[in-house]
Design a protein around this motif. Structure first.
Motif, PDB file in Angstrom:
ATOM      1  N   GLU A  60      56.539  61.333  81.223  1.00 59.29           N
ATOM      2  CA  GLU A  60      57.764  61.321  80.418  1.00 59.29           C
ATOM      3  C   GLU A  60      58.446  59.959  80.512  1.00 59.29           C
ATOM      4  O   GLU A  60      59.006  59.461  79.547  1.00 59.29           O
ATOM      5  CB  GLU A  60      58.731  62.416  80.881  1.00 59.29           C
TER       6      GLU A  60
ATOM      7  N   TYR B   1      61.282  58.753  81.881  1.00 60.13           N
ATOM      8  CA  TYR B   1      62.696  58.622  81.516  1.00 60.13           C
ATOM      9  C   TYR B   1      63.168  57.226  81.901  1.00 60.13           C
ATOM     10  O   TYR B   1      62.954  56.767  83.022  1.00 60.13           O
ATOM     11  CB  TYR B   1      63.520  59.676  82.247  1.00 60.13           C
TER      12      TYR B   1
ATOM     13  N   SER C   4      64.166  62.265  76.194  1.00 59.46           N
ATOM     14  CA  SER C   4      64.664  63.579  76.610  1.00 59.46           C
ATOM     15  C   SER C   4      64.568  64.589  75.477  1.00 59.46           C
ATOM     16  O   SER C   4      64.182  65.745  75.690  1.00 59.46           O
ATOM     17  CB  SER C   4      66.107  63.471  77.114  1.00 59.46           C
TER      18      SER C   4
ATOM     19  N   HIS D 261      60.850  65.434  74.998  1.00 60.30           N
ATOM     20  CA  HIS D 261      60.403  66.266  76.112  1.00 60.30           C
ATOM     21  C   HIS D 261      60.831  67.718  75.898  1.00 60.30           C
ATOM     22  O   HIS D 261      60.018  68.651  75.983  1.00 60.30           O
ATOM     23  CB  HIS D 261      60.992  65.694  77.403  1.00 60.30           C
TER      24      HIS D 261
ATOM     25  N   SER E   8      53.932  69.582  86.233  1.00 62.31           N
ATOM     26  CA  SER E   8      54.437  68.240  85.957  1.00 62.31           C
ATOM     27  C   SER E   8      53.429  67.241  86.500  1.00 62.31           C
ATOM     28  O   SER E   8      53.217  67.152  87.710  1.00 62.31           O
ATOM     29  CB  SER E   8      55.810  68.033  86.618  1.00 62.31           C
TER      30      SER E   8
ATOM     31  N   ALA F 162      57.631  61.064  85.902  1.00 67.32           N
ATOM     32  CA  ALA F 162      58.830  61.525  85.214  1.00 67.32           C
ATOM     33  C   ALA F 162      59.807  60.376  85.018  1.00 67.32           C
ATOM     34  O   ALA F 162      60.638  60.405  84.111  1.00 67.32           O
ATOM     35  CB  ALA F 162      59.498  62.658  86.004  1.00 67.32           C
ATOM     36  N   THR F 163      59.740  59.353  85.890  1.00 67.56           N
ATOM     37  CA  THR F 163      60.623  58.198  85.787  1.00 67.56           C
ATOM     38  C   THR F 163      59.832  56.982  85.344  1.00 67.56           C
ATOM     39  O   THR F 163      58.597  56.987  85.330  1.00 67.56           O
ATOM     40  CB  THR F 163      61.306  57.904  87.141  1.00 67.56           C
TER      41      THR F 163
ATOM     42  N   LEU G  40      65.345  60.090  87.546  1.00 68.88           N
ATOM     43  CA  LEU G  40      64.947  61.408  88.041  1.00 68.88           C
ATOM     44  C   LEU G  40      66.021  62.440  87.739  1.00 68.88           C
ATOM     45  O   LEU G  40      65.716  63.575  87.363  1.00 68.88           O
ATOM     46  CB  LEU G  40      64.682  61.344  89.548  1.00 68.88           C
TER      47      LEU G  40
ATOM     48  N   PHE H 203      65.637  63.484  84.138  1.00 66.57           N
ATOM     49  CA  PHE H 203      64.499  64.398  83.975  1.00 66.57           C
ATOM     50  C   PHE H 203      64.861  65.803  84.455  1.00 66.57           C
ATOM     51  O   PHE H 203      64.584  66.797  83.767  1.00 66.57           O
ATOM     52  CB  PHE H 203      63.300  63.870  84.749  1.00 66.57           C
TER      53      PHE H 203
ATOM     54  N   GLN I  45      64.978  69.412  82.558  1.00 65.67           N
ATOM     55  CA  GLN I  45      64.198  70.521  83.091  1.00 65.67           C
ATOM     56  C   GLN I  45      65.076  71.731  83.376  1.00 65.67           C
ATOM     57  O   GLN I  45      64.706  72.875  83.080  1.00 65.67           O
ATOM     58  CB  GLN I  45      63.473  70.084  84.362  1.00 65.67           C
TER      59      GLN I  45
ATOM     60  N   TYR J 121      54.788  69.931  91.123  1.00 69.52           N
ATOM     61  CA  TYR J 121      55.257  68.591  90.765  1.00 69.52           C
ATOM     62  C   TYR J 121      54.307  67.578  91.407  1.00 69.52           C
ATOM     63  O   TYR J 121      54.202  67.490  92.627  1.00 69.52           O
ATOM     64  CB  TYR J 121      56.683  68.360  91.265  1.00 69.52           C
TER      65      TYR J 121
ATOM     66  N   GLU K 106      57.182  56.738  89.756  1.00 68.53           N
ATOM     67  CA  GLU K 106      58.235  57.305  90.600  1.00 68.53           C
ATOM     68  C   GLU K 106      58.297  56.624  91.960  1.00 68.53           C
ATOM     69  O   GLU K 106      59.258  56.818  92.706  1.00 68.53           O
ATOM     70  CB  GLU K 106      57.991  58.809  90.799  1.00 68.53           C
TER      71      GLU K 106
END
Length: 736
Positions: A247, A249, A280, A283, A305, A309-310, A318, A321, A325, A340, A346
């Motif tokens: 993702e 973010y 976002s 997602h 996941s 995510a970051t 985070l 995200f 979620q 996860y 990350e």
């Protein structure tokens, strides 16, 4: 795309692939080279030179990549001569033979373990044997050897080996050198009756050729079974899980040099403003709406996941995200995250650079950062995430995983001692890794929701970065299916491909890694589940696919087990499907099995607005065959919103701003920086401009911030203001 897997294991799992045993390989080799021997008392400067031949075996002890040990046992034969016409008796030539044995031992570092393996052995050797022939050996006289002369010696022998891995046998060749001391015992070998020992130096170089038959045969398979046609969706006992990853973010407080306009203009991986603005929304829309309609009649269990995510390893990313979620779970509790998986973005800044303690090499010169007070963390990563305290680390990420998904703080198993054979938790008793029951009890913990977590701290407080200190993997029971032959449980195991316990991260990383310890921990979990039910099956998943893990051959013993039926990966931002048991990959990653092993790579939400959905279970037509069906879905699969001339015009007006950062160039006052960002500039011109900037004190940092970073931020801010104003305008137009 569907994958069919037989529920019964085919063939026996070779004990030689047991991950708890220390790997031992035998390689036959022969070498040919030169041997030189020279004594201090020889009157002439030339050494005794001979052609040396060796035949022997190398015993390799340890993992196939990284540091390991070796022992060489060789038989030695050499034939040599030396002109001694300057000796006192005017004899023209000395000729001799040497017969003996040699034992060498040391460490070898395997740098690459691919179809071509590159290794650097370095060790010490001892030699002994006898010599025949004629030579003065520093006596100043010539005499034939009536009886053999015995010799012995010690020395060092570095080298480099290249091995070509094949299906039935590996072929290798390499270079070696030696440098040592040799002593020869003389017993009344000259007319003068002198009896003594002569010591001299020995050295040489040569070529080494090797052959290694495989003790366990490879059984590559084609993709016939793995690429079976899609099975009927009606009937059968199926479940559904979603796979979402990358993702990335993006929450940036201030652009540092790494994300300056210069880099943004030339590097597509640093996304245009329009892409980052809707992650976002994309997602959330994908998770809520992209499940194939034919899957909606089956039980939906949740999401895996897949990592990243970051984007730049920031706390706020985070948080963003997790905010999305939590909104998804609030709307539908089934959208919960089942596992996860930790990704590189990350843990490392921009996915590849670790903050570290200081600048290094060329970067230190370019940034003019010679002071110990200046660090990458403070000057770049910290600036971008709004302060060093907002930098996301592996430890902070694991804390958030436990707090958000398991409602308690992490409690790692502290390995206060470990080696290839044994381990110790919290300074307790030493336990053999072969005792998989105890390993499972010591390290694996089951959560209240049924998830299994394994969290290890290798060196609490001793590592520079938690990416080298902590290893986190998890597992969950996806379901248990009843078949005519009995129940078949299916597990998903999350592999930590950011486990750098044995690999330095001083300068960051571009590939994933796993440690031998993690392999043993996962094996203990598999053994525990197989003891509960020998028909258990496993799906592996990690952020990095097998093909992107630096030391993926360590996974070979696990992937060889027939109970492992698939591997899920991400990271590449592309759809992917390969059979890991095809000849191309089986040899490369040391996989020995009889059935196909599909690797499925999940695409990216950030770049492709795409995720995957897996339907798994048993078809009524064949109740003994487990079926995995994977479906890629993106926003193009969804019904697009309506549009009219107003909407079309807005999109047209925003196109340039959404797809590039070039607008920021309007705010550049320094013409040379502007020219440096010009895509049409030749390489020589760019180098000349860059060298000019470097010549200015502090230019590559301070000047870039004032003349590049700040204008970029202004342009991005204006773009986002226009962007969201247009979103509102288009939404109102569509609602009319």
């Amino acid at each position: 795309m569907a994958i069919r897997v037989l529920t019964d294991t085919i063939g026996n799992y070779p004990s030689l692939l047991d991950p708890t045993r220390t790997p031992v390989d035998l390689t036959l080799h022969t070498t040919i080279g030169t041997d030189n021997f020279q004594t201090k008392s020889d009157l002439e400067s030339k050494p005794y030179t001979s052609i040396e031949e060796k035949l022997g075996v190398r015993i390799h002890i340890g993992q196939p990549i990284g540091w390991s040990s070796f022992v060489d046992v060789n038989g030695v034969l050499s034939q040599g001569s030396k002109s001694i016409e300057n000796q006192r008796d005017n004899t023209d030539m000395a000729a001799f033979n040497r017969f003996g044995g040699e034992i060498a031992a040391g460490q070898v570092y395997t740098f690459i373990d691919d179809k071509i393996r590159i290794a650097f052995p370095f060790g010490a050797y001892v030699e002994a044997g006898y010599m025949t022939g004629s030579m003065p050996l520093g006596l100043g006289e010539y005499a034939g050897m009536e009886t053999p002369l015995y010799y012995s010696g010690v020395g060092l022998n570095p080298g480099i080996d290249l091995t070509i891995k094949r299906k039935k046998v590996d072929f290798g060749f390499g270079l070696y050198a030696k440098l040592g001391i040799r002593g020869v015992g003389l017993q009344n070998q000259s007319p003068s009756g002198i009896s003594r020992a002569v010591v001299g130096r020995s050295w040489g170089v040569g070529l080494r050729f090797s052959i290694k038959p495989h003790l366990i045969p490879f059984h590559p398979t084609d993709n016939t079974l793995a690429n079976a046609p899609t099975t009927p969706t009606s009937g059968g006992n199926y479940q559904v899980i979603g796979f979402a990853g990358d993702e990335q973010y993006h929450r940036i407080r201030m652009s540092g040099i790494i994300r300056s306009l210069t880099v943004n203009t030339h590097t597509p991986a640093l996304r245009a403003p329009g892409v980052n603005g809707f992650i976002s929304q994309g997602h959330e829309t994908l998770v809520r709406e992209s499940m194939p309609s034919e899957y909606r009649n089956y039980d939906y269990l949740g999401l895996i996941s897949m990592g990243d995510a970051t984007d730049i390893a920031g706390d706020e990313e985070l948080d963003a995200f997790l905010h999305t979620q939590n909104a998804l779970v609030k709307a539908d509790p089934r959208h919960r995250i089942l596992a996860y998986i930790i990704g590189n973005h990350e843990v490392f800044h921009s996915g590849v650079v670790r903050s570290g303690n200081s600048y290094f090499g060329l970067i230190g010169v370019l940034l003019n950062l010679q002071s110990k007070e200046r660090t990458y963390e403070k000057d770049i990563h910290g600036i971008e995430v709004g302060g060093v305290e907002n930098r996301l680390t592996k430890k902070k990420l694991i804390d958030q995983i436990y707090y958000n998904f398991y409602n308690h703080s992490p409690q790692p198993a502290y390995l206060t001692g470990y080696n290839a054979v044994n381990y110790q938790v919290n300074k307790g008793r030493w336990v053999s890794w072969k005792n998989t029951d105890q390993v499972y009890q010591d390290i694996w913990k089951q959560e209240s929701d049924g998830t299994y977590n394994a969290l290890i701290s290798y060196r609490e407080g001793k590592m520079v970065d938690s990416v080298q200190e902590l290893m986190y993997c998890s597992a969950l029971k996806m379901d248990e299916f009843n078949t005519p032959k009995g129940a078949v449980p299916l597990y998903f195991i999350n592999i930590d491909s950011m486990d750098y316990m044995q690999v330095t991260t001083k300068f960051g990383a571009v590939q994933g890694t796993v440690s031998p310890i993690q392999i043993k921990v996962i094996w203990a979990f598999m053994q525990a589940m197989l003891k509960l039910n020998p028909r258990a099956k496993f799906i592996f998943g990690s952020h990095y696919p097998v093909t992107s893990i630096y030391n993926a051959s360590l996974l070979g013993p696990l992937l060889s087990h027939e109970s492992v039926i698939a591997f899920m990966g991400a990271h590449t931002h592309e759809r992917g499907f390969i059979n890991l048991n095809s000849e191309q990959y089986a040899i490369k990653y040391n996989i020995h099995r009889r059935t196909p092993l599909p690797q499925i790579t999940v695409s990216s939400i950030a770049d492709n607005y795409e995720m995957g959905w897996m339907k798994f279970g048993f078809d009524d037509q064949n109740p003994e065959r487990l079926v995995l069906e994977f479906n890629y879905r993106n926003l193009d699969n969804l019904t697009p919103p309506g549009h009219d001339p107003i909407v079309d015009n807005e999109i047209y007006q925003l196109h340039d701003d959404l797809t590039s950062n070039r607008k920021a160039k309007e705010y550049l006052d320094d013409k040379k920086i502007g020219a440096l960002t010009d895509l049409d500039a030749t390489l020589s011109k760019q180098i000349k401009l860059a060298l000019d900037l470097i010549a200015r004190p502090g230019a590559v940092h301070n000047l870039i911030v004032t003349e590049d970073t700040i204008p970029t931020m202004i342009a991005d801010t204006q773009t986002f203001v226009r962007l969201f104003a247009s979103v509102i305008k288009m939404s109102l137009s569509e609602s009319q």
